[in-house]
Design a protein around this motif. Structure first.
Motif, mmCIF file in Angstrom:
data_model
loop_
_atom_site.group_PDB
_atom_site.id
_atom_site.type_symbol
_atom_site.label_atom_id
_atom_site.label_comp_id
_atom_site.label_asym_id
_atom_site.label_seq_id
_atom_site.Cartn_x
_atom_site.Cartn_y
_atom_site.Cartn_z
ATOM 1 N N GLN A 1 -7.102 -0.820 0.653
ATOM 2 C CA GLN A 1 -6.696 -2.097 0.019
ATOM 3 C C GLN A 1 -7.874 -3.076 0.120
ATOM 4 O OE1 GLN A 1 -3.758 -5.491 1.584
ATOM 5 N NE2 GLN A 1 -2.701 -3.829 0.828
ATOM 6 N N SER A 2 -8.621 -2.954 1.177
ATOM 7 C CA SER A 2 -9.658 -4.074 1.386
ATOM 8 C C SER A 2 -10.966 -3.378 0.582
ATOM 9 C CB SER A 2 -9.928 -4.259 2.989
ATOM 10 O OG SER A 2 -10.243 -3.026 3.596
ATOM 11 N N GLY B 1 -7.237 -6.648 3.856
ATOM 12 C CA GLY B 1 -6.594 -5.634 3.571
ATOM 13 C C GLY B 1 -5.496 -5.320 4.796
#
Length: 444
Positions: A68-69, A34
């Motif tokens: 995101q990660s 991410g």
């Protein structure tokens, strides 16, 4: 199976702040889990000038990367640049007590720690010490002396020095953002890790990272880093030149630079023009591509003259067979490779940070714009693996730029404190403690 280990790189640049979360895969490639990117408004020429704005931008970039990660980011590997950075070469010597005992990691650490005691100017501090080569009993060119026998151990070091206030401002921003800084890495070294091959470093190469506020340089020869430098000019000063030369606002200057800019004026025609909207109903302005390129070329020629000056400090002794590798956002300018070759007389290629990335990585990350951020992840992974090999960390540590998946078991504060005591203090902790001790006047 052991828990996955994630390394975070935080690139605090003049135009952007990028946070990248990476994991090393079994095949040796880096998988980017991410990333987040925000506009940087509190940094000028690589130095923090507004703490509040920088902290806010860091928080937003980290939040994007964390979301995101799906990883809770706790600590980061941070890049540092700025015109205050300088470097020097220094040699350390250690006379061993017993020549029949193998050279140990502790002796290598002692040689390196001694470099932090060398005299530097007031208001400066040593950011990093990088071993270049070791000499055992006057035999030079030793890369890995551990396990060898000998009476005298020497080493040549590349010492990177920065302004204390500039370093403290970065550290303060990281702390106020609720993060822990594990490693501070010079940005051209990070960029080199992302875009250079080992064969280039052996042949002799200079990486030139053209960022928004600075142009960072690192020169390698025989796989050894010989020189680093930071030039206080980058893409922003080109934008400012266009703004003043064409009498337009900064926003439009940046837009036409990116869309229509060229590093070589002769490659453009007078017939090609771009129309800039007038301010508050005023008549629009027409700017020819050739005039635009003339402004850009003049400033880039100045930058490459300074780059060539830095390279000649090393090139006079060691020929750079692999020439120059350009990276950073400024390297994406049209025809810049041709201009760099003309001004330096060296072969030039553009460096993309895709050699060490897994195939699944987002395509937009494999851009020179993210060379430093990805390089910080690569350097962080290398430092973690080295510390792990020497027994300094274990899979459950939350240090050295490592963060844990939020789906993993939560580590309570007491357990974390116990682990920290068992592990001992890191080199950064020791140096920071000594620095505070001296500054408080506890020693005459």
């Amino acid at each position: 199976m052991s828990k996955p280990v994630y390394i975070v790189g935080l690139d605090i640049g003049t135009t952007k702040i990028a946070c990248i979360v990476g994991e090393k895969m079994p095949n040796g490639k880096i998988e980017i889990r991410g990333y987040g990117k925000t506009e940087s408004t509190g940094v000028k020429r690589g130095m923090v000038f507004n703490i509040e704005e920088t902290v806010d931008a860091i928080k937003r970039a980290v939040a994007q990367a964390s979301e995101q990660s799906k990883v809770e980011i706790k600590s980061v590997n941070v890049g540092i640049a700025g015109h205050h950075i300088k470097s020097l070469q220094h040699r350390g010597i250690l006379i061993r007590e017993n020549a029949d005992v193998q050279i140990s990691d502790q002796e290598l650490d002692k040689l390196k720690l001694d470099m932090y005691k060398i005299g530097i100017s007031p208001g400066e501090e040593i950011i990093n010490v990088i071993p270049q080569e070791y000499i055992v009993d006057d035999e030079p060119g030793v890369r890995h002396p551990k396990g060898m026998l000998g009476n005298k151990l020497e080493a040549n070091f590349h010492v990177i020095i920065g302004q204390t206030s500039a370093v403290k401002n970065i550290v303060k921003c990281i702390e106020l953002a609720g993060l822990k800084m594990e490693n501070m890495i010079l940005e051209p070294i990070a960029s080199a890790a992302a875009v250079l091959g080992e064969d280039e470093k052996e042949a002799g190469v200079a990486i030139v990272d053209i960022g928004g506020g600075t142009t960072d340089i690192a020169v390698f020869y025989d796989s050894i880093i010989y020189h680093t430098a930071v030039i206080p000019f980058g893409g922003n000063i080109i934008t400012e030149d266009i703004r003043q030369g064409c009498s337009i606002i900064k926003k439009h200057a940046e837009e036409i630079k990116v869309k229509f800019g060229s590093a070589v004026a002769s490659e453009n025609s007078d017939d090609e023009v771009v129309s800039i909207p007038g301010i508050r109903g005023r008549d629009p302005k027409e700017i020819s591509f050739k005039n635009l390129a003339s402004i850009i070329q003049a400033r880039l020629e100045e930058i490459f003259d300074l780059v060539n000056f830095e390279i000649q400090k090393v090139n006079s002794e060691h020929k750079l067979i692999a020439g120059i590798v350009l990276t950073g956002g400024g390297s994406m300018m049209k025809h810049i490779r041709q201009l760099a070759e003309f001004k330096t007389g060296l072969e030039v290629r553009l460096g993309y940070p895709n050699e060490y990335l897994a195939n699944e990585t987002a395509e937009d990350l494999a851009s020179p714009l993210y060379s430093t951020g990805i390089g910080l992840v690569i350097e962080g992974i290398a430092k973690y693996e080295n510390d792990k090999k020497r027994g300094r960390v274990n899979e459950d540590d939350v240090n050295n730029g490592i963060v844990e998946d939020v789906t993993n078991d939560v580590i309570d504060d007491d357990t974390e404190d116990d682990d920290e005591q068992k592990k001992g203090f890191s080199l950064t902790d020791i140096i920071t403690s000594f620095s505070k001790f001296f500054k408080q006047g506890n020693i005459d």
